[in-house]
Design an enzyme around this catalytic site. Structure first.
Site, PDB file in Angstrom:
ATOM      1  CE  LYS A 271     157.429   4.932 -10.935  1.00  0.00           C
ATOM      2  NZ  LYS A 271     158.560   4.047 -10.894  1.00  0.00           N
ATOM      3  CB  ALA A 347     160.131  -2.714 -22.078  1.00  0.00           C
ATOM      4  N   GLY A 349     157.774   1.740 -16.584  1.00  0.00           N
ATOM      5  CA  GLY A 349     158.708   2.813 -16.788  1.00  0.00           C
ATOM      6  C   GLY A 349     159.804   2.406 -15.681  1.00  0.00           C
ATOM      7  N   GLY A 457     167.016  -3.222  -5.437  1.00  0.00           N
ATOM      8  CA  GLY A 457     165.945  -2.149  -5.566  1.00  0.00           C
ATOM      9  C   GLY A 457     166.292  -0.850  -4.133  1.00  0.00           C
TER      10      GLY A 457
HETATM   11  O1  LIG Z   1     159.517   3.481  -7.988  1.00  0.00           O
HETATM   12  C1  LIG Z   1     159.036   4.425  -7.063  1.00  0.00           C
HETATM   13  C2  LIG Z   1     158.619   3.375  -5.905  1.00  0.00           C
HETATM   14  C3  LIG Z   1     157.338   4.685  -5.277  1.00  0.00           C
HETATM   15  O2  LIG Z   1     156.557   3.893  -6.756  1.00  0.00           O
HETATM   16  C4  LIG Z   1     157.050   3.852  -4.117  1.00  0.00           C
HETATM   17  O3  LIG Z   1     156.480   2.865  -4.341  1.00  0.00           O
HETATM   18  O4  LIG Z   1     157.452   4.755  -4.078  1.00  0.00           O
HETATM   19  C5  LIG Z   1     157.860   6.029  -5.386  1.00  0.00           C
HETATM   20  C6  LIG Z   1     158.439   5.834  -7.169  1.00  0.00           C
HETATM   21  O5  LIG Z   1     158.447   7.715  -7.079  1.00  0.00           O
HETATM   22  C7  LIG Z   1     159.681   6.035  -7.559  1.00  0.00           C
HETATM   23  O6  LIG Z   1     159.683   6.051  -8.841  1.00  0.00           O
END
Ligand SMILES: O=C1C[C@@](O)(C(=O)O)C[C@@H](O)[C@@H]1O
Length: 490
Positions: A271, A347, A349, A457
């Site tokens: 990221k 800390a 992404g 989450g």
């Molecule tokens: O953190 C996540 C999850 C993710 O990495 C996934 O595993 O699908 C996809 C990313 O866009 C998102 O920010």
């Protein structure tokens, strides 16, 4: 075969070399009597990676018997093809087809070598040709996509291994003849499961016009993104597909696929690094220093980076507090985070997105990270305070603070760990966990038992995906539909 049909396959491959004590006439008669699906018959010899070690004539004769009994497709190795085709053409029913196949082990050959190989296979008189290679990098697959677009006869080509997965998933876009998948009981690395083809990718919906989006990550197989984005595209009638892209080298990836795909999600560990490959970055993502969504802008092909994690996590936290009615009348005009202490573990992404979001809502941030320098740098950017990670277990928060876990602590398979001292959990008004597998982490279970509001989450995952959907398609994400999927599949 019955099981494959029940799971949704359109045809099935039978490997005769896997049958113990194989008796061609007897066994093929049983196999083909009332067969529930069309079949591809393969009798792979040891010299081409199979199990059969016997006499070559008996092997080829068994394949002729299979044709006689009505095999829909026979897969024959390139080296044995010419002789076999001569004999097969005399016995083969007119609707049976011959697939001439070739497995290339090791490094992917050059484009010229592959083209030469395909030409040789075409010259055998094959009805269909099949070329399988090993993918050492996702960029190797570009060769397959080119072959598929140019081949004169029906072609199946794919690369084995985790990095090769999209060669199968995207082959209908480039005109591939069929997509191989594996049944639950028989998983093969790099081949999609039949289940994922049926539930998520639906190759029969993919065509030349299909717009491709990918999740760039390493590893990538854990993501539930394909299960959410693909059905949602179909639900709104958008011709798009979302596939996992196992990327080792961002620079090489963006160099090779310089115009092929319309956009990306970006996951762990890229990221932050991916910002270097964006032509433009949205101001919020720029200040966070992390991008989780990239769009190739149609008018000029430029890559534009966004961050949908930030609003996703902060609105999930705010809405949970509001839903509990924990805001008074005049405070409802401002964020329920205003003036609160926001305790952040991690800390990276996701942590950066949370910290910037919380700061934008007027919270004061205290950051813990195993990399103290990283914690300090984030704390500095949000006018907060950094603490060494070891201190988190002794940290006593003020009553009503917010706790956010943005570390992988508690993630499957290490589900029994929590990042803070359990005794402090009751002090927090709300505890948020960016981990989404499991849906309710131990941290959330204990926080709930201690009386805190908890946010999973999964809620952040849903909201960041909705943000991505809006950017990918230019349409409003269908929230109710996406929530239903989340409830059913997560
Ligand atoms: O953190 C996540 C999850 C993710 O990495 C996934 O595993 O699908 C996809 C990313 O866009 C998102 O920010």
């Amino acid at each position: 075969m019955i099981e494959a049909k029940t799971q949704g396959a359109d045809l099935v491959e039978i490997r005769l070399d896997y049958i113990n004590d194989f008796q061609p006439r007897q066994d093929l008669e049983i196999l083909f009597k009332d067969k529930p699906l069309p079949v591809i018959v393969v009798f792979r010899p040891k010299w081409d990676g199979g199990l059969y070690e016997g006499d070559e004539n008996s092997r080829l004769n068994a394949l002729l018997v299979a044709l006689e009994f009505g095999a829909d497709y026979i897969d024959i190795e390139r080296k044995a093809a010419s002789g076999f085709l001569r004999d097969a053409n005399q016995v083969k029913p007119c609707d049976s087809k011959i697939i001439v196949s070739c497995n290339v082990d090791g490094a992917t050959p050059s484009t010229e070598e592959l083209e030469h190989l395909v030409a040789k296979m075409q010259n055998t008189g094959a009805d269909i040709i099949k070329l399988v290679t090993d993918a050492t990098d996702i960029t190797d697959l570009v060769q397959q996509f080119k072959l598929l677009s140019h081949c004169q006869v029906p072609l199946v080509t794919y690369s084995r291994g985790e990095r090769g997965l999209i060669s199968q998933l995207l082959c209908p876009k480039f005109g591939g003849f069929l997509v191989y998948g594996t049944m639950k009981s028989n998983s093969i690395p790099g081949l999609p499961t039949l289940d994922s083809l049926i539930q998520a990718y639906k190759p029969e919906w993919i065509n030349e016009e299909t717009t491709v989006f990918g999740l760039i990550s390493k590893p990538v197989g854990h993501s539930k993104g394909p299960l959410l984005h693909n059905p949602t595209f179909r639900h709104v009638g958008y011709n798009g597909v979302y596939v996992p892209m196992f990327v080792d080298d961002l620079k090489e990836f963006f160099r090779v696929y310089s115009s092929d795909f319309a956009g990306y999600s970006v996951g762990f560990p890229y990221k932050e690094a991916v910002t270097a490959f964006c032509d433009e970055i949205h101001p919020l993502a720029q200040s966070i220093g992390a991008v989780n969504t990239i769009i190739r802008r149609p008018k000029d092909g430029k890559l534009v980076g966004y961050n949908t994690d930030c609003e996703a996590s902060i609105t999930a936290i705010e809405d949970a507090i509001k839903q509990r009615g924990c805001t008074n009348e005049e405070a409802s005009l401002t964020s329920p985070l205003e003036g609160k202490l926001f305790v952040l573990a991690g800390a990276g992404g996701a942590g950066r997105a949370l910290a910037f979001g919380a700061r934008s809502r007027g919270a004061c941030i205290v950051v813990f990270d195993i990399d103290y320098e990283r914690a300090k740098s984030l704390a500095h950017s949000v006018s907060g305070e950094a603490r060494p990670f070891e201190e988190i277990v002794n940290f006593s928060p003020p009553q009503g603070a917010i706790l956010a876990n943005a570390t992988p602590i508690g993630m499957h398979p290490n589900t029994d760990r929590i990042p803070v001292a359990a005794e402090t959990l009751g002090v927090y008004q709300l505890v948020f966990d960016s981990v989404y597998t499991p849906r309710k982490t131990r941290l959330l279970k204990e926080a709930e038992a201690a009386g805190a509001i908890v946010v999973s989450g999964v809620e952040m995952f849903l909201r960041q995906a909705m943000g991505q959907f809006n950017l990918f398609t230019g349409q409003e994400a269908p929230e109710d539909f996406m929530r239903e999927i989340i409830l059913a599949k997560f």
